[in-house]
Design a protein around this motif. Structure first.
Motif, PDB file in Angstrom:
ATOM      1  N   GLN A 194       0.817  -1.214   0.000  1.00 18.62           N
ATOM      2  CA  GLN A 194       0.000   0.000   0.000  1.00 18.62           C
ATOM      3  C   GLN A 194       0.853   1.268   0.000  1.00 18.62           C
ATOM      4  OE1 GLN A 194      -3.288  -0.367  -0.206  1.00 18.62           O
ATOM      5  NE2 GLN A 194      -3.234  -2.601   0.029  1.00 18.62           N
ATOM      6  N   ARG A 195       2.108   1.169   0.513  1.00 16.73           N
ATOM      7  CA  ARG A 195       2.968   2.351   0.628  1.00 16.73           C
ATOM      8  C   ARG A 195       4.329   2.067  -0.002  1.00 16.73           C
ATOM      9  NH1 ARG A 195       4.145   4.632   6.140  1.00 16.73           N
ATOM     10  NH2 ARG A 195       5.052   6.217   4.768  1.00 16.73           N
ATOM     11  N   PRO A 196       4.479   2.317  -1.296  1.00 20.54           N
ATOM     12  CA  PRO A 196       5.766   2.042  -1.967  1.00 20.54           C
ATOM     13  C   PRO A 196       6.928   2.873  -1.424  1.00 20.54           C
ATOM     14  CG  PRO A 196       3.989   2.414  -3.551  1.00 20.54           C
ATOM     15  CD  PRO A 196       3.457   2.808  -2.216  1.00 20.54           C
ATOM     16  N   GLU A 197       6.639   4.009  -0.799  1.00 19.80           N
ATOM     17  CA  GLU A 197       7.719   4.865  -0.295  1.00 19.80           C
ATOM     18  C   GLU A 197       8.245   4.409   1.069  1.00 19.80           C
ATOM     19  OE1 GLU A 197       4.039   6.389   1.666  1.00 19.80           O
ATOM     20  OE2 GLU A 197       4.579   5.588  -0.307  1.00 19.80           O
ATOM     21  N   LEU A 198       7.525   3.510   1.737  1.00 17.20           N
ATOM     22  CA  LEU A 198       7.931   3.047   3.065  1.00 17.20           C
ATOM     23  C   LEU A 198       9.147   2.133   2.971  1.00 17.20           C
ATOM     24  CD1 LEU A 198       7.286   2.835   6.146  1.00 17.20           C
ATOM     25  CD2 LEU A 198       5.880   0.832   5.583  1.00 17.20           C
ATOM     26  N   ARG A 199      10.045   2.254   3.932  1.00 18.29           N
ATOM     27  CA  ARG A 199      11.207   1.383   4.040  1.00 18.29           C
ATOM     28  C   ARG A 199      11.113   0.586   5.335  1.00 18.29           C
ATOM     29  NH1 ARG A 199      11.120   2.642  -0.440  1.00 18.29           N
ATOM     30  NH2 ARG A 199      12.768   3.586  -1.724  1.00 18.29           N
ATOM     31  N   VAL A 200      11.421  -0.717   5.244  1.00 17.77           N
ATOM     32  CA  VAL A 200      11.394  -1.616   6.403  1.00 17.77           C
ATOM     33  C   VAL A 200      12.747  -2.295   6.522  1.00 17.77           C
ATOM     34  CG1 VAL A 200      10.365  -3.684   7.423  1.00 17.77           C
ATOM     35  CG2 VAL A 200       8.905  -1.998   6.291  1.00 17.77           C
ATOM     36  N   VAL A 201      13.320  -2.261   7.715  1.00 19.44           N
ATOM     37  CA  VAL A 201      14.594  -2.917   7.999  1.00 19.44           C
ATOM     38  C   VAL A 201      14.352  -3.928   9.115  1.00 19.44           C
ATOM     39  CG1 VAL A 201      17.003  -2.621   8.677  1.00 19.44           C
ATOM     40  CG2 VAL A 201      15.833  -0.816   7.375  1.00 19.44           C
ATOM     41  N   VAL A 202      14.709  -5.179   8.875  1.00 17.25           N
ATOM     42  CA  VAL A 202      14.537  -6.234   9.874  1.00 17.25           C
ATOM     43  C   VAL A 202      15.912  -6.650  10.370  1.00 17.25           C
ATOM     44  CG1 VAL A 202      13.557  -8.498  10.377  1.00 17.25           C
ATOM     45  CG2 VAL A 202      12.446  -7.006   8.696  1.00 17.25           C
ATOM     46  N   LEU A 203      16.137  -6.542  11.672  1.00 15.43           N
ATOM     47  CA  LEU A 203      17.413  -6.902  12.284  1.00 15.43           C
ATOM     48  C   LEU A 203      17.258  -8.229  13.017  1.00 15.43           C
ATOM     49  CD1 LEU A 203      18.376  -3.444  13.848  1.00 15.43           C
ATOM     50  CD2 LEU A 203      18.731  -4.248  11.510  1.00 15.43           C
ATOM     51  N   SER A 204      18.117  -9.172  12.694  1.00 18.04           N
ATOM     52  CA  SER A 204      18.006 -10.491  13.301  1.00 18.04           C
ATOM     53  C   SER A 204      19.379 -11.141  13.361  1.00 18.04           C
ATOM     54  CB  SER A 204      17.019 -11.360  12.496  1.00 18.04           C
ATOM     55  OG  SER A 204      16.804 -12.589  13.152  1.00 18.04           O
ATOM     56  N   VAL A 205      19.396 -12.392  13.802  1.00 19.04           N
ATOM     57  CA  VAL A 205      20.636 -13.168  13.863  1.00 19.04           C
ATOM     58  C   VAL A 205      20.414 -14.477  13.123  1.00 19.04           C
ATOM     59  CG1 VAL A 205      21.249 -12.148  16.096  1.00 19.04           C
ATOM     60  CG2 VAL A 205      20.038 -14.325  16.036  1.00 19.04           C
ATOM     61  N   PRO A 206      21.493 -15.091  12.623  1.00 21.13           N
ATOM     62  CA  PRO A 206      21.339 -16.414  12.019  1.00 21.13           C
ATOM     63  C   PRO A 206      20.880 -17.393  13.103  1.00 21.13           C
ATOM     64  CG  PRO A 206      23.497 -15.456  11.531  1.00 21.13           C
ATOM     65  CD  PRO A 206      22.886 -14.624  12.603  1.00 21.13           C
ATOM     66  N   PRO A 207      20.080 -18.428  12.770  1.00 18.89           N
ATOM     67  CA  PRO A 207      19.568 -18.788  11.445  1.00 18.89           C
ATOM     68  C   PRO A 207      18.195 -18.196  11.117  1.00 18.89           C
ATOM     69  CG  PRO A 207      19.096 -20.536  12.986  1.00 18.89           C
ATOM     70  CD  PRO A 207      19.782 -19.466  13.778  1.00 18.89           C
TER      71      PRO A 207
END
Length: 734
Positions: A194-207
Motif C-alpha cells: 500500500q505504501r511504496p515509499e515506506l522502508r522496512v529494515v529487519v534486524l536479526s541473527v542467524p539462522p
C-alpha cells in the motif's frame, strides 16, 4: 558569522579535516547546534563497530529497496547505528514520508538504546530521539527517531493502520519471536504494497535470517562480521542440578580473584530470585581477602530490583553478578566489564493449552540461536561456561511465542485491522488452528463478533481498552452496573505484577498476618481493592512513606505503583471513548453484587464448583479439577473461614498443583443470569451443569422429567422435555 578555532588530535581522525582555523563550527544536522566534544569521542567508538564497515552498502540498499534484512550477532552495533542512518535518510527527504521508529521486545532495552543513541547523535532525549514503552512516553513533536516496544507500535496501528507517520520502520530482535514482532512482520507485507515509499529494515541473527528471506522473497541481505567469541567451556555430562552448579561456579570464579563481572543465565524468574538471596547470603561469608560480590537481578518482572547500571558501576573492589533469564539475552549489557558468562542452557516457559484455557510451565533447552548470543557477551577475552554437553540436541531457532500463547487478544487486534483495511496477516509461522478457533470462539462468547464473524460494536470498543478481552468486557459491563471505579482497580491490579512480596526466611507467618488484614470475605478480587485503597491512603499520610508502608506489610511498592499508573491509563481510555465512570461505593451490598455481575460478564468461562466440600474444584468449561492457590483468601491458610461452593477465578495454571489464582465467591443464579445462553448450553455434561440446568428450567419441566424417568421412557421423555424448554442456538464460528 561567528568564527571558531577548533583543535582536534589528528591521530583520532586520520584522513579527515582535523582542525579548522577561521571556519564555521560544524553543526548538528538534526538540531542545528554545534557538536560537543563528546560527540567526536563517541564517533571514534562508533567507527570501530563491525556494523560501520557496511555503512555505505546499507545506505545504498535502503534507497533502492523497500525491505532489507540485516544479519548480525550481538555487540555488532546494529541496534544503535542503523536507526541513525535511517534517520539521516528521512532527514534528506525533509521527512516527507515520516520519521523513523525502531521496535524492541524489551522495554528496558528500548529506553537504554534511546538514551545511548541520543548521546551519540548529540541531541536531547525526548526531543530528536525518544522512546515509548507501556505507561511511559518520552517524545515530542521534534522526535525524528523513536524506540518503542513492538506491542506499543501495534496499538498505535489502530489509529494509523498503514504507519503513515513513519518513513522507515526498523524491526529489531526479530529472532526473539514475540507475538508482537511476528504480527508486525506479518502485517508489514501488506503495508508495503500500500505504501511504496515506506522502508522496512529487519534486524536479526542467524539462522532466523534464512527464514525471513524465505518469507519475504527476493530481498537484500546484509551480513555483519561477528566479533571475536569468548573461550567456551562445555560440561561433559547433562547436568540436572544446573541451578546449584551455576552458583558454585560463581563462587569459584570469585575466589580466583580474576577480574570482571559475571552474567548467569537461569531458567526462570523464580530461580533468579532464589539465586539472588543465596548469593547475598554467601557474600557476607566471604573471607576478608576477597572483594565484595554484588548480585544484581536483571529480570524485567522484578521491577523494584531492576538496577540502573550506571549507578551500579563496579568499583575496584567489587564484582557484579548479573542474574538473568532467557528473556534478557539481548539486553543492553555493560559489555566492557563482563568477563564471565555462565549458561545453564535451559529455560522455563509458560505454554498455553487452548483446550483447557490454561498455561503450564515447561522446562526446555534453549535454542542454538540463544546459545550463540550468550557466547558473544563476554567478548574475545572472556570465558563462557556452558553447563551442558557441546553435542547436546537443541533447536536451531527460538520457538515462536505465537504457537505457545493465548492468541485471543491477537485475534481481536487482527479483526480490528480488517476494519482498517489491512488484509490477512502473513504469519511467518501460522498459529495453531485449534488455538485460533478457541480464540474466535471466545470472542464470539464475549459478543465481540457479529453474525458474519466480523468485529461488532462491542468488539470495537473492547479493542480500544489495553487489557485482555475478558477484562475489557468486564469493564464495559461495569459501566452498566455502576461499579466502574472498583473494576478499574481490579483490572489494574491484575494487569500489574503480583503485589505480594516473597517473605524472607523466617518471616512467612508475619507476612501472612499482614496480608490477612486486607482479606475480604467476598474473595480475592475484593482483597485487591482493599490493598489498592490502603496503598492510596498511605500516600496521603505524611507520617509514613509509602515505600516503608509497603515493606511493613510485605507488599511490592513498584508493583502497586505500576497498578496505579495502569489504572490512570485505563481511566483516560474510558474517558476518551466517552464511557461513564461511576463514583466509588465499595463496601455496600449493592456494589458487591454489581462487581460480581461485571466480573461474570467477562469471566463466565472461568467458573468452578467445590464438588466435595474439601477444596476440590471442578472447572465447568473443561472438567478439570483444581485447588485454590495457597496465597488466596480461600487458600490452605484460610480453611477455617470455609470454602465457597461456586467461584469465579482469574487464572488457572496446570503447574503448581493445578491451582486457581484470584478467586471470589459467586452465586450460581448470577452466573446463569450473566453467561451467554449459547455458552451455557455448550458446556460439557456434568453434575454441576445439571444443577444449573435445574435452576434454569421451570418447576413443571423438572417434575415432567422426573416422572418420565421413573417410567423409563427415556427417548420419548427427552423429546417431550426438550419441547418444554426454550430452544437456543449454539455458537457458530464464522
Amino acid at each position: 558569522t561567528l568564527r571558531y578555532l577548533i583543535f582536534v588530535r589528528s591521530e583520532e581522525f586520520p584522513g579527515e579535516d582535523v582542525f579548522g582555523f577561521g571556519d564555521d563550527l560544524e553543526l548538528n544536522q538534526f538540531d542545528g547546534l554545534p557538536f560537543s566534544s563528546r560527540y567526536y569521542k563517541l564517533l571514534k567508538e562508533r567507527k570501530s563497530l563491525p556494523v560501520w564497515k557496511v555503512r555505505s552498502q546499507f545506505k545504498d540498499a535502503l534507497e533502492e529497496n523497500q525491505l532489507i534484512v540485516v544479519s548480525g550477532t550481538a555487540k555488532t552495533g546494529r541496534s544503535t547505528q542503523i536507526p541513525q542512518w535511517c534517520a539521516e535518510l528521512c532527514l534528506s527527504a525533509q521527512y516527507q514520508h515520516g520519521m523513523v521508529v525502531c521496535t524492541q521486545t524489551n522495554k528496558q532495552r528500548a529506553v537504554d538504546l534511546a538514551l545511548r543513541v541520543a548521546d551519540e547523535m548529540d541531541v536531547n532525549i525526548g526531543h530528536e530521539v525518544g522512546y515509548t514503552i507501556p505507561l511511559e512516553t518520552c517524545c515530542s513533536a521534534d522526535t525524528v527517531l523513536r524506540y518503542c516496544t513492538d506491542d506499543m507500535l501495534l496499538r498505535e496501528m489502530m489509529s494509523d493502520p498503514f504507519l503513515e507517520h513513519y518513513g522507515v520502520v526498523i524491526v529489531d530482535q526479530a529472532h526473539e519471536r514475540t507475538v508482537g514482532t511476528d504480527v508486525l512482520l506479518g502485517l508489514l507485507r501488506d503495508i508495503l504494497l500500500q505504501r511504496p515509499e515506506l522502508r522496512v529494515v529487519v534486524l536479526s541473527v542467524p539462522p532466523m535470517t534464512d527464514k525471513l528471506l524465505k518469507h519475504y522473497r527476493s530481498v537484500p541481505l546484509i551480513s555483519l562480521e561477528a566479533p571475536g567469541s569468548a573461550e567456551v567451556v562445555h560440561s561433559y555430562s547433562s547436568n540436572k542440578d544446573y541451578f546449584y552448579s551455576a552458583l558454585r561456579l560463581v563462587l569459584e570464579i570469585h575466589r580466583t580473584k580474576e577480574g570482571g563481572d559475571v552474567v548467569v543465565f537461569l531458567a526462570s524468574d523464580e530461580e533468579v530470585q532464589c539465586a539472588y538471596s543465596i548469593l547475598q547470603r554467601e557474600g557476607t561469608r566471604l573471607g576478608g581477602d576477597l572483594d565484595q560480590m554484588v548480585p544484581i537481578i536483571m529480570c524485567s518482572s522484578y521491577l523494584g530490583l531492576l538496577p540502573n547500571l550506571a549507578e551500579q558501576a563496579g568499583s575496584a573492589k567489587s564484582r557484579r553478578v548479573f542474574l538473568s533469564t532467557h528473556q534478557e539475552e539481548d539486553v543492553w549489557w555493560p559489555a566492557e566489564s563482563v568477563n564471565f558468562v555462565i549458561d545453564t542452557g535451559v529455560q522455563r516457559k509458560m505454554v498455553y493449552n487452548p483446550r483447557v484455557r490454561a498455561f503450564s510451565k515447561v522446562l526446555r533447552p534453549i535454542s542454538q540461536c540463544q546459545a550463540d548470543i550468550r557466547k558473544q557477551l563476554s567478548g574475545p577475552t572472556g570465558k563462557c561456561f556452558c553447563l551442558y554437553p557441546e553435542a547436546s540436541p537443541s533447536p536451531a531457532e527460538t520457538s515462536p511465542q505465537i504457537l505457545e500463547s493465548n492468541i485471543t487478544p491477537t485475534a481481536l487486534f487482527l479483526k480490528r485491522m480488517e476494519i482498517a483495511g489491512l488484509g490477512q496477516c502473513n504469519f511467518i509461522d501460522r498459529p495453531d488452528p485449534e488455538g485460533l478457533m478457541q480464540a474466535l470462539e471466545e470472542l464470539d462468547y464475549l459478543a465481540a463478533l457479529d453474525d458474519d464473524g466480523n468485529l461488532s460494536e462491542i468488539g470495537i470498543i473492547m479493542s480500544e481498552i489495553p487489557v485482555d478481552p475478558q477484562m475489557a468486557k468486564a469493564l464495559l459491563a461495569s459501566c452498566e452496573f455502576d461499579c466502574v471505579s472498583e473494576m478499574l482497580t481490579i483490572a489494574a491490579m491484575l494487569s500489574a505484577p503480583s503485589c505480594f512480596l516473597e517473605p524472607p526466611a523466617g518471616s512467612a507467618h508475619e507476612a501472612l498476618q499482614c496480608h490477612r488484614k486486607f482479606q475480604h470475605p467476598e474473595g480475592d478480587h475484593f482483597t485487591l481493592i482493599n490493598i489498592y485503597n490502603a496503598f492510596k491512603r498511605s500516600q496521603r499520610e505524611e507520617y509514613l512513606t509509602t515505600e516503608k508502608w509497603c515493606r511493613e506489610y510485605f507488599l511490592d511498592y513498584s508493583s502497586l505503583k505500576t497498578a496505579d499508573a495502569i489504572r490512570t491509563e485505563l481511566t483516560d481510555t474510558l474517558n476518551r471513548i466517552e464511557l461513564p465512570i461511576s463514583e466509588p461505593s465499595f463496601g455496600t451490598k449493592t456494589n458487591t453484587h454489581n462487581i460480581k455481575r461485571a466480573l461474570l460478564a467477562g469471566f463466565f468461562m472461568q467458573i468452578a464448583r467445590d464438588v466435595d466440600g474439601s477444596g476440590n474444584y471442578f472447572i465447568l468449561a473443561h472438567k478439570h479439577v483444581a485447588q485454590v492457590h495457597p496465597f488466596s483468601s480461600y487458600g490452605a491458610q484460610s480453611h477455617k473461614l470455609g470454602l465457597p461452593e461456586w467461584v469465579v477465578f482469574n487464572e488457572y495454571t496446570l503447574s503448581d498443583n493445578n491451582c486457581m489464582r484470584t478467586v471470589s465467591e459467586i452465586s450460581p443464579q448470577v452466573f446463569i443470569q450473566m453467561a451467554p445462553v449459547y455458552f451455557f448450553y455448550n458446556l460439557p455434561p456434568s453434575e454441576s451443569k445439571d444443577i444449573l440446568q435445574s435452576m434454569l428450567e421451570p418447576e413443571g419441566s423438572r417434575k415432567c422429567k422426573e416422572k418420565k424417568r421413573a417410567v423409563a421412557i427415556s427417548s420419548d421423555a427427552n423429546s417431550s422435555c426438550t419441547a418444554l424448554t426454550p430452544a437456543y442456538d449454539r455458537c457458530v464460528i464464522q
